[in-house]
Design a protein around this motif. Structure first.
Motif, PDB file in Angstrom:
ATOM      1  N   ALA A 141       3.470-105.257   4.719  1.00  0.00           N
ATOM      2  CA  ALA A 141       2.881-104.861   6.059  1.00  0.00           C
ATOM      3  C   ALA A 141       3.742-104.057   6.858  1.00  0.00           C
ATOM      4  O   ALA A 141       4.760-104.034   6.956  1.00  0.00           O
ATOM      5  N   LYS A 142       2.773-103.154   7.203  1.00  0.00           N
ATOM      6  CA  LYS A 142       3.430-102.028   8.031  1.00  0.00           C
ATOM      7  C   LYS A 142       3.846-102.616   9.556  1.00  0.00           C
ATOM      8  O   LYS A 142       3.224-103.587  10.211  1.00  0.00           O
ATOM      9  N   THR A 143       4.934-102.084   9.931  1.00  0.00           N
ATOM     10  CA  THR A 143       5.338-102.295  11.399  1.00  0.00           C
ATOM     11  C   THR A 143       5.539-100.822  12.081  1.00  0.00           C
ATOM     12  O   THR A 143       4.820 -99.991  11.961  1.00  0.00           O
ATOM     13  N   ASP A 144       6.673-100.841  12.801  1.00  0.00           N
ATOM     14  CA  ASP A 144       7.123 -99.460  13.514  1.00  0.00           C
ATOM     15  C   ASP A 144       8.690 -99.547  13.601  1.00  0.00           C
ATOM     16  O   ASP A 144       9.215-100.348  12.864  1.00  0.00           O
ATOM     17  N   ALA A 145       9.194 -98.301  14.079  1.00  0.00           N
ATOM     18  CA  ALA A 145      10.822 -98.079  13.765  1.00  0.00           C
ATOM     19  C   ALA A 145      11.436 -98.719  15.086  1.00  0.00           C
ATOM     20  O   ALA A 145      12.702 -98.766  15.152  1.00  0.00           O
ATOM     21  N   GLU A 146      10.697 -99.535  15.924  1.00  0.00           N
ATOM     22  CA  GLU A 146      11.411-100.004  17.044  1.00  0.00           C
ATOM     23  C   GLU A 146      12.096-101.294  16.634  1.00  0.00           C
ATOM     24  O   GLU A 146      11.355-102.323  16.169  1.00  0.00           O
ATOM     25  N   ARG A 147      13.454-101.661  17.038  1.00  0.00           N
ATOM     26  CA  ARG A 147      14.148-102.557  16.621  1.00  0.00           C
ATOM     27  C   ARG A 147      13.641-103.944  17.484  1.00  0.00           C
ATOM     28  O   ARG A 147      13.358-105.216  16.985  1.00  0.00           O
ATOM     29  N   VAL A 148      13.447-103.941  18.775  1.00  0.00           N
ATOM     30  CA  VAL A 148      13.244-105.265  19.538  1.00  0.00           C
ATOM     31  C   VAL A 148      11.617-105.470  19.563  1.00  0.00           C
ATOM     32  O   VAL A 148      10.880-104.588  19.553  1.00  0.00           O
ATOM     33  N   ILE A 149      11.311-106.541  19.051  1.00  0.00           N
ATOM     34  CA  ILE A 149       9.906-107.059  18.990  1.00  0.00           C
ATOM     35  C   ILE A 149       9.232-107.245  20.569  1.00  0.00           C
ATOM     36  O   ILE A 149       9.902-108.202  21.210  1.00  0.00           O
ATOM     37  N   THR A 150       7.941-106.648  20.864  1.00  0.00           N
ATOM     38  CA  THR A 150       7.366-107.080  22.006  1.00  0.00           C
ATOM     39  C   THR A 150       5.895-106.903  21.877  1.00  0.00           C
ATOM     40  O   THR A 150       5.377-106.237  20.599  1.00  0.00           O
ATOM     41  N   TYR A 151       5.201-107.638  22.551  1.00  0.00           N
ATOM     42  CA  TYR A 151       3.710-107.773  22.326  1.00  0.00           C
ATOM     43  C   TYR A 151       3.003-106.610  23.087  1.00  0.00           C
ATOM     44  O   TYR A 151       2.635-106.899  24.323  1.00  0.00           O
ATOM     45  N   GLU A 152       2.735-105.530  22.498  1.00  0.00           N
ATOM     46  CA  GLU A 152       1.999-104.499  23.191  1.00  0.00           C
ATOM     47  C   GLU A 152       0.928-104.039  22.248  1.00  0.00           C
ATOM     48  O   GLU A 152       0.933-103.023  21.456  1.00  0.00           O
ATOM     49  N   PRO A 153      -0.236-104.717  22.398  1.00  0.00           N
ATOM     50  CA  PRO A 153      -1.374-104.374  21.219  1.00  0.00           C
ATOM     51  C   PRO A 153      -1.730-102.901  21.121  1.00  0.00           C
ATOM     52  O   PRO A 153      -2.110-102.458  20.234  1.00  0.00           O
ATOM     53  N   GLN A 154      -1.901-102.351  22.298  1.00  0.00           N
ATOM     54  CA  GLN A 154      -2.424-100.780  22.355  1.00  0.00           C
ATOM     55  C   GLN A 154      -1.446 -99.874  21.874  1.00  0.00           C
ATOM     56  O   GLN A 154      -1.696 -98.958  21.133  1.00  0.00           O
ATOM     57  N   ARG A 155      -0.140-100.243  22.050  1.00  0.00           N
ATOM     58  CA  ARG A 155       1.132 -99.244  21.867  1.00  0.00           C
ATOM     59  C   ARG A 155       1.569 -99.611  20.503  1.00  0.00           C
ATOM     60  O   ARG A 155       2.033 -98.610  19.704  1.00  0.00           O
ATOM     61  N   ARG A 156       1.645-100.702  20.213  1.00  0.00           N
ATOM     62  CA  ARG A 156       2.308-101.279  18.826  1.00  0.00           C
ATOM     63  C   ARG A 156       1.312-102.279  18.047  1.00  0.00           C
ATOM     64  O   ARG A 156       1.385-103.343  18.138  1.00  0.00           O
ATOM     65  N   PRO A 157       0.165-101.745  17.451  1.00  0.00           N
ATOM     66  CA  PRO A 157      -1.019-102.430  17.016  1.00  0.00           C
ATOM     67  C   PRO A 157      -0.430-103.340  15.681  1.00  0.00           C
ATOM     68  O   PRO A 157      -0.776-104.290  15.569  1.00  0.00           O
ATOM     69  N   GLU A 158       0.425-102.811  15.021  1.00  0.00           N
ATOM     70  CA  GLU A 158       0.979-103.426  13.702  1.00  0.00           C
ATOM     71  C   GLU A 158       1.836-104.706  14.203  1.00  0.00           C
ATOM     72  O   GLU A 158       1.580-105.680  13.490  1.00  0.00           O
ATOM     73  N   ILE A 159       2.701-104.384  15.077  1.00  0.00           N
ATOM     74  CA  ILE A 159       3.530-105.439  15.343  1.00  0.00           C
ATOM     75  C   ILE A 159       2.834-106.636  16.202  1.00  0.00           C
ATOM     76  O   ILE A 159       2.904-107.835  15.865  1.00  0.00           O
ATOM     77  N   ALA A 160       1.791-105.988  16.835  1.00  0.00           N
ATOM     78  CA  ALA A 160       0.916-107.116  17.615  1.00  0.00           C
ATOM     79  C   ALA A 160      -0.061-108.015  16.765  1.00  0.00           C
ATOM     80  O   ALA A 160      -0.095-108.985  17.029  1.00  0.00           O
ATOM     81  N   ASN A 161      -0.311-107.448  15.684  1.00  0.00           N
ATOM     82  CA  ASN A 161      -1.115-107.919  14.639  1.00  0.00           C
ATOM     83  C   ASN A 161      -0.459-109.316  14.016  1.00  0.00           C
ATOM     84  O   ASN A 161      -0.861-110.242  13.959  1.00  0.00           O
ATOM     85  N   LEU A 162       0.791-108.807  13.699  1.00  0.00           N
ATOM     86  CA  LEU A 162       1.849-109.773  12.983  1.00  0.00           C
ATOM     87  C   LEU A 162       2.050-111.179  13.986  1.00  0.00           C
ATOM     88  O   LEU A 162       1.979-112.157  13.795  1.00  0.00           O
ATOM     89  N   LEU A 163       2.288-110.758  15.303  1.00  0.00           N
ATOM     90  CA  LEU A 163       2.549-111.812  16.338  1.00  0.00           C
ATOM     91  C   LEU A 163       1.328-112.573  16.512  1.00  0.00           C
ATOM     92  O   LEU A 163       1.158-113.806  16.725  1.00  0.00           O
ATOM     93  N   PRO A 217       1.292-115.079  21.253  1.00  0.00           N
ATOM     94  CA  PRO A 217       1.779-113.715  20.639  1.00  0.00           C
ATOM     95  C   PRO A 217       3.071-113.406  21.714  1.00  0.00           C
ATOM     96  O   PRO A 217       3.979-112.894  21.097  1.00  0.00           O
ATOM     97  N   GLU A 218       2.785-113.458  23.120  1.00  0.00           N
ATOM     98  CA  GLU A 218       4.058-112.870  23.976  1.00  0.00           C
ATOM     99  C   GLU A 218       5.214-114.187  23.481  1.00  0.00           C
ATOM    100  O   GLU A 218       6.070-113.745  23.658  1.00  0.00           O
ATOM    101  N   ALA A 219       5.091-115.324  23.681  1.00  0.00           N
ATOM    102  CA  ALA A 219       6.149-116.193  23.260  1.00  0.00           C
ATOM    103  C   ALA A 219       6.756-116.004  21.959  1.00  0.00           C
ATOM    104  O   ALA A 219       7.881-116.233  21.738  1.00  0.00           O
ATOM    105  N   LEU A 220       6.254-115.731  21.019  1.00  0.00           N
ATOM    106  CA  LEU A 220       6.585-115.542  19.658  1.00  0.00           C
ATOM    107  C   LEU A 220       7.370-114.215  19.726  1.00  0.00           C
ATOM    108  O   LEU A 220       8.328-114.111  19.138  1.00  0.00           O
ATOM    109  N   ALA A 221       6.840-113.232  20.396  1.00  0.00           N
ATOM    110  CA  ALA A 221       7.606-111.706  20.551  1.00  0.00           C
ATOM    111  C   ALA A 221       9.177-111.938  21.287  1.00  0.00           C
ATOM    112  O   ALA A 221       9.773-111.752  20.895  1.00  0.00           O
TER     113      ALA A 221
END
Length: 377
Positions: free
Chosen positions: A269-291, A302-306
Motif C-alpha cells: 500500500a502506498k504511503t509517503d516519505a514523512e516519518r511521523v504518522i499523523t491523521y491529515e486526510p487532505q494532505r496525507r490521503p494514503e496515510i489517512a486511509n490506512l488509519l 484515526p486520530e488516536a491510532l495516529a
C-alpha cells in the motif's frame, strides 16, 4: 442504494419545505435532516424498510464493507427490515460482457451473508427477476425530460468513464439509470434513502418522479412519498495503488482474501516519505486511509491510532493495520468458507425466496399504478 418504508408506514414529515421544481437540497440541510431521521429509526425501526444493493461485477471488497455493508448490518440489527437488490441489469449499463453472472451473484450473496446480513430478516433479490419493478420504468420515464437525465452528475461521470473505456457512445440504459433507481426505491413506497452526499442528485430524480406522478395521477391522495435522504458518512477506501478501491482497477482487497493476501496488500500500500504518522486526510490521503481502516477494526479513532503509532512510522502502521484487519475479518471469512462449502443450492434457494417476496410487492405496486393511470383492463 436506498432505504424505504413499508407501504403502510406513515412517512416522517420533512423538516424542509418541498417546492415543485426544487432540483437539489443542500448537503448541509440533508445531513441535519439525517440526524433527525436516525433518531426516528432508533425509536421505531419497524416502520422502515431498507433497500440497498450492489452491481454484481465481482466479489465484494474492503471498501464495500466499510462504506455500505456494515451500515446495512447495523440497520438490520436495529430492527429495520432490509432488502438487498443485486442489480444485474446495471451490469450492462456500461459494458458489453457480463461474465458468469450466476457465479458472481452467488459470490456477492456469500459476502452479504458472511458480513452478517440475516436471510430471516433481510431479503435479497435480483433486478432481472422482478418484471413489475422494471415495468415501472416506462411510466416513470414519461415524467422526466432528456435534459434532466443528461444533467445528472453521476450519469455524466459514468458516461465519461464508459467513453474512456470503450470509446463508444453511452447506452440508453445508462442514461435512464436515475429513473431505474427511482423504480427501485418507489416500487415499495420508499421514503428514506441512505446515500453519500455525492448521490443526492439521484435522490432528487426519485423525488421528482414521485411528485410528478402524484400531481398527474393521484392529486387527491398522493400515492408515492417523496423520499428523504439518510446521508451516510463519506467513506472512500483507497486501494494499494492510492486510487479509490475498485474491482475494475484491480487494486482491491476482497473480503474473501486469505490472511497472507491481506498482509501482502498492506505491505504494498502506498504511503509517503514523512516519518511521523499523523491523521491529515487532505494532505496525507494514503496515510489517512490506512488509519481509517485500522481504526475501524480496532474500534478507535484515526486520530488516536495516529498518536499511538506516531514516530514508529509507516512500517509500524502497516503492521498494526494488517493485524487489526486480519483479526476483524476472521469471523467473516470463516463464515464465508462455511457457507461456500455447502454448495450453491442453498444460496439459490435463498435468492428464489427473495425474488418471490420482491415480486409480490412489485406486482401490487404496478397494479395500483395501472389503476391510477386508467390502464387496468
Amino acid at each position: 442504494m436506498s432505504v424505504t418504508t413499508k407501504p403502510d408506514a406513515t412517512p416522517p414529515t420533512s423538516a424542509e419545505p418541498r417546492e415543485a421544481g426544487t432540483i437539489t437540497r443542500s448537503a448541509t440541510a440533508a445531513r441535519e435532516r439525517s440526524a433527525v431521521l436516525e433518531g426516528l429509526i432508533a425509536q421505531k425501526p419497524g416502520e422502515y424498510r431498507v433497500l440497498t444493493g450492489d452491481r454484481p461485477t465481482g466479489a465484494l471488497h474492503l471498501g464495500h464493507l466499510l462504506a455500505t455493508v456494515a451500515n446495512r448490518v447495523r440497520l438490520q440489527d436495529l430492527g429495520v427490515e432490509v432488502f438487498l437488490i443485486v442489480a444485474d441489469y446495471q451490469v450492462i449499463t456500461d459494458r458489453d460482457e457480463t461474465g458468469n453472472l450466476p457465479a458472481t451473484v452467488r459470490e456477492v450473496l456469500l459476502d452479504y451473508l458472511a458480513a452478517g446480513l440475516d436471510p430471516e430478516r433481510s431479503t435479497v433479490f435480483t433486478h432481472s427477476a422482478v418484471p413489475a419493478l422494471n415495468q415501472l420504468l416506462l411510466p416513470f420515464l414519461s415524467l422526466v425530460t432528456v435534459a434532466e437525465l443528461e444533467r445528472n452528475p453521476t450519469v455524466k461521470a459514468e458516461a465519461e468513464a464508459a467513453l474512456r473505456r470503450q470509446q463508444r457512445g453511452i447506452s440508453g440504459l445508462l442514461l435512464t439509470y436515475p429513473v431505474h433507481q427511482a423504480a427501485d426505491i418507489l416500487f415499495c413506497h420508499g421514503n428514506l434513502v441512505p446515500v453519500g452526499a455525492d448521490q443526492l442528485p439521484h435522490l432528487e430524480m426519485t423525488r421528482t418522479v414521485a411528485r410528478r406522478f402524484n400531481q398527474r395521477y393521484a392529486a387527491a391522495q398522493p400515492y408515492f412519498p417523496e423520499p428523504d435522504a439518510l446521508v451516510t458518512p463519506s467513506t472512500t477506501i483507497l486501494g494499494d495503488d492510492g486510487a479509490k478501491m475498485s474491482k475494475s482497477r484491480g487494486n482491491a482487497l476482497e473480503l474473501r482474501a486469505s490472511d497472507d493476501e491481506t498482509a501482502a496488500f498492506f505491505r504494498r500500500a502506498k504511503t509517503d516519505a514523512e516519518r511521523v504518522i499523523t491523521y491529515e486526510p487532505q494532505r496525507r490521503p494514503e496515510i489517512a486511509n490506512l488509519l481509517q481502516i485500522g481504526a475501524y477494526f480496532a474500534g478507535t479513532s484515526p486520530e488516536a491510532l495516529a498518536e499511538e503509532v506516531g514516530p514508529a512510522g509507516a512500517g509500524r502502521l502497516k503492521a498494526v493495520v494488517t493485524e487489526t484487519v486480519v483479526e476483524g475479518l476472521s469471523p467473516i471469512r470463516a463464515r464465508r468458507r462455511e457457507l461456500a462449502s455447502a454448495g450453491p443450492r442453498h444460496l439459490d434457494e435463498l435468492l428464489a425466496r427473495g425474488n418471490a417476496r420482491a415480486n409480490e410487492i412489485a406486482d401490487r405496486t404496478l397494479d395500483d399504478v395501472r389503476g391510477l393511470m386508467g390502464m387496468r383492463y
